[in-house]
Design a protein around this motif. Structure first.
Motif, PDB file in Angstrom:
ATOM      1  N   ASP A  30      30.522 -17.198 -36.612  1.00  0.00           N
ATOM      2  CA  ASP A  30      29.880 -15.873 -37.724  1.00  0.00           C
ATOM      3  C   ASP A  30      28.919 -14.851 -37.629  1.00  0.00           C
ATOM      4  N   VAL A  31      28.286 -15.148 -36.036  1.00  0.00           N
ATOM      5  CA  VAL A  31      27.707 -13.878 -35.325  1.00  0.00           C
ATOM      6  C   VAL A  31      28.715 -12.585 -35.294  1.00  0.00           C
ATOM      7  N   THR A  32      30.360 -12.924 -34.277  1.00  0.00           N
ATOM      8  CA  THR A  32      30.857 -11.940 -33.904  1.00  0.00           C
ATOM      9  C   THR A  32      31.120 -11.788 -35.105  1.00  0.00           C
ATOM     10  N   ILE A  33      31.492 -11.939 -36.818  1.00  0.00           N
ATOM     11  CA  ILE A  33      32.207 -11.675 -37.704  1.00  0.00           C
ATOM     12  C   ILE A  33      30.992 -10.216 -38.287  1.00  0.00           C
ATOM     13  N   PHE A  34      29.600 -11.023 -38.156  1.00  0.00           N
ATOM     14  CA  PHE A  34      28.625 -10.178 -38.447  1.00  0.00           C
ATOM     15  C   PHE A  34      28.793  -8.864 -37.580  1.00  0.00           C
TER      16      PHE A  34
END
Lengths: 78, 519
Positions: A30-34
């Motif tokens: 999710d960090v990368t998604i964000f």
């Protein structure tokens, strides 16, 4: 440059992506998604600014944002 | 040379004429032996052997030759001469051609004919013109006669004949525009290149519905199609990304504002579009409108996900209590028919159980189910206000908090040079765009994970996605991007990524990482 003092709602992002993909998410995706979302927002706002300048509007308007949304989304098509 | 000899030989064929003429040269040549037999012909015979002896020919059989024999020798000699003088024939023919012009034949012909022929007289010719041909017998006179006759023809005609025009002038004059402009004349006036712009197309493999992630038609695409196509200029393929003039309502719903019901009409209008999309629809919530109280909310995913029916009933429609109470009173009986249309649409969109064309009996069943759901909804809680969207998989998800989006947008708007605050309208548009973005991203990630036979979206999927988005390249690594754009806390999280993912990255990436850790 980092936007904001507050962290983004990690759970929300995770839920959104999970709902759309029907897949589980590994721990820190999710960090990368964000990050990708941030990049998308940057591109969107940049394009919207360009569009509004071309249209002679002052500042970014909703119309310009809507106009560039399709292109920006297409750019972020994986 | 040979030509000169030939007439002589011809003359020799008639020996009676020749002897007196040729006797003297024969004697002068000093060959009396030859001249003994036939004096007329021997002159020829001697002259020939002279010329031919020079070419090494043996002595001719002149003395014993009969005229026939001589003729045979002559032909042989001529053949020899023809052989040894290569261009002889050609020279001869060339000379003869130069000499033989039509005039050579016409001259004697004119002389012969001029005596007994009368010049051609036309009916209109004057008698004076006839005098010349009669008087002039010489040849140039004939030419002049003809010319005069021609002149007389022209003179005697009262009026010269009107030239026939190839194009009728009169008809041409009748036209409104005698001068037709060139076809390309109109091209300069308008900008026709606009029409030649090729709109974005999709490959056949990317047609909607083919693969879920690639070119998939999102339910939001068809959300406001009916409105959009009318209002806005369709610059791009409208099936691809509909113009987003009208998704304000959706955003309003996301924001929890009051005018959620405004989107209801739009939804019903675009029902057909969603049906055609063949995708599962995410419209879990239909807001009861302020204006039309008869409309009422249904839970479309009820049959699709029977395991968790409660979730479907926790719908935000409970925000407005008035229509709820109205419909609640008649929910079991009359409420079902009102929902028929929506229910049918959702079935078609889901494509799980029923086809698009639902029978009346099925609709009745659906209506009863809906009525039940409505009844359940009445008893449901209002706790989840945020969970308004249902993805195509039938999973509800919350909307991204607008504060975060606004903050991000504000930051990037400033960096991109735009002044001023972000208006609510603009925020709506951005929210819609980000919603679509997450939808698209979820589809893509799902495709990647499924392709790898995984059920979990890994970070490698995300890296692949970013690479395909051209966000990361050999110059820009994902970690550098993270350093630039993400807050420090998130960077910390990113640094704690498992080891195998680090291996995927480049060496300098890891170096950067370590530097970051050191600092």
């Amino acid at each position: 440059m980092a936007p904001g003092q507050k962290l983004y709602p990690r759970a929300t992002v995770k839920k959104i992506v999970k709902a759309h993909s029907n897949c589980n998410l590994s721990k820190n995706v999710d960090v990368t998604i964000f990050l990708d979302y941030v990049l998308f927002m940057q591109t969107l706002m940049k394009e919207a600014a360009i569009q509004s300048k071309q249209g002679g509007e002052r500042g970014i308007t909703a119309r310009s944002v809507r106009k560039v949304t399709a292109d920006t989304l297409a750019k972020f098509k994986g | 040379m040979a030509r000169e000899s030939r007439p002589a030989h011809n003359a020799a064929a008639t020996p009676a004429r020749q002897p007196p003429v040729n006797s003297d040269p024969l004697t002068s040549t000093g060959r009396p032996s030859i001249a003994v037999r036939t004096p007329g012909s021997q002159g020829r015979g001697l002259q020939r052997p002279q010329g031919l002896s020079a070419s090494g020919r043996k002595a001719p059989p002149g003395p014993t030759a009969t005229p026939h024999a001589r003729a045979a020798f002559r032909t042989i000699d001529s053949r020899r001469a023809a052989i040894f003088t290569p261009h002889r024939t050609r020279r001869r023919s060339g000379q003869r051609d130069a000499r033989e012009t039509p005039r050579n034949f016409l001259l004697p012909l004119g002389r012969v004919l001029a005596r007994n022929t009368q010049p051609i007289t036309t009916s209109s010719s004057s008698p004076g013109s006839l005098q010349n041909p009669s008087s002039g017998i010489r040849q140039p006179g004939g030419n002049t006669i003809l010319e005069e006759e021609d002149e007389d023809d022209y003179d005697d005609e009262e009026l010269p004949k009107r030239p026939r025009l190839s194009l009728p002038i009169d008809v041409e004059d009748d036209d409104d525009s005698p001068l037709q402009p060139h076809r390309s004349a109109g091209l300069e006036d308008e900008n026709f290149t606009v029409q030649s712009i090729e709109l974005p197309r999709r490959a056949i493999s990317e047609q909607p519905g083919r693969r879920l992630s690639l070119g998939s038609v999102r339910m939001s695409d068809y959300y406001f199609n009916a409105n959009e196509l009318r209002s806005e200029d369709v610059g791009i393929d409208s099936g691809f990304f509909p113009p987003m003039g009208a998704f304000d309502e959706d955003n309003d719903a996301a924001f929890g504002t009051d005018d959620e019901a405004a989107g209801y009409d739009d939804r019903q209008e675009t029902d057909v579009g969603r049906r055609e999309s063949g995708r599962e629809s995410d419209f879990g919530i239909v807001m009861p409108g302020d204006m039309n109280e008869s409309t009422f909310v249904m839970a479309p995913q009820l049959q699709d996900s029977p395991t968790r029916p409660q979730v479907d009933f926790n719908e935000p429609m409970f925000d407005n209590d008035d229509p709820r109470s109205d419909d609640g009173g008649s929910s079991v009986g009359g409420g079902g028919h009102m929902i028929e249309e929506d229910w049918q649409v959702d079935d078609g969109g889901g494509g799980n159980e029923t086809t698009v064309g639902v029978d009346a009996s099925e609709m009745n069943d659906d209506a009863t189910v809906l009525a039940k759901s409505a009844a359940l909804q009445r008893g449901g809680s209002k706790s989840k206000k945020r969970c308004k969207k249902v993805s195509k998989h039938g999973i509800e998800y919350p909307a991204l908090p607008p504060a975060v989006v606004k903050r991000l947008a504000q930051t990037f708007a400033k960096t991109s040079g735009a002044k001023g605050k972000i208006t609510p309208d603009e925020l709506k548009a951005i929210m819609q765009a980000s919603e679509w973005f997450f939808e698209q991203l979820g589809d893509d990630l799902e495709a990647y994970a499924k392709h790898a036979h995984r059920k979990t979206i890994d970070e490698s999927d995300m890296l692949t996605l970013m690479k395909r988005q051209r966000q990361t390249s050999s110059q820009t690594t994902p970690f550098a991007l993270a350093q630039r754009y993400l807050p420090r806390e998130l960077l910390q999280e990113l640094r704690m990524t498992p080891a195998p993912l680090k291996k995927c990255r480049k060496a300098n990436n890891s170096a950067v990482e370590e530097d970051e850790e050191v600092t």
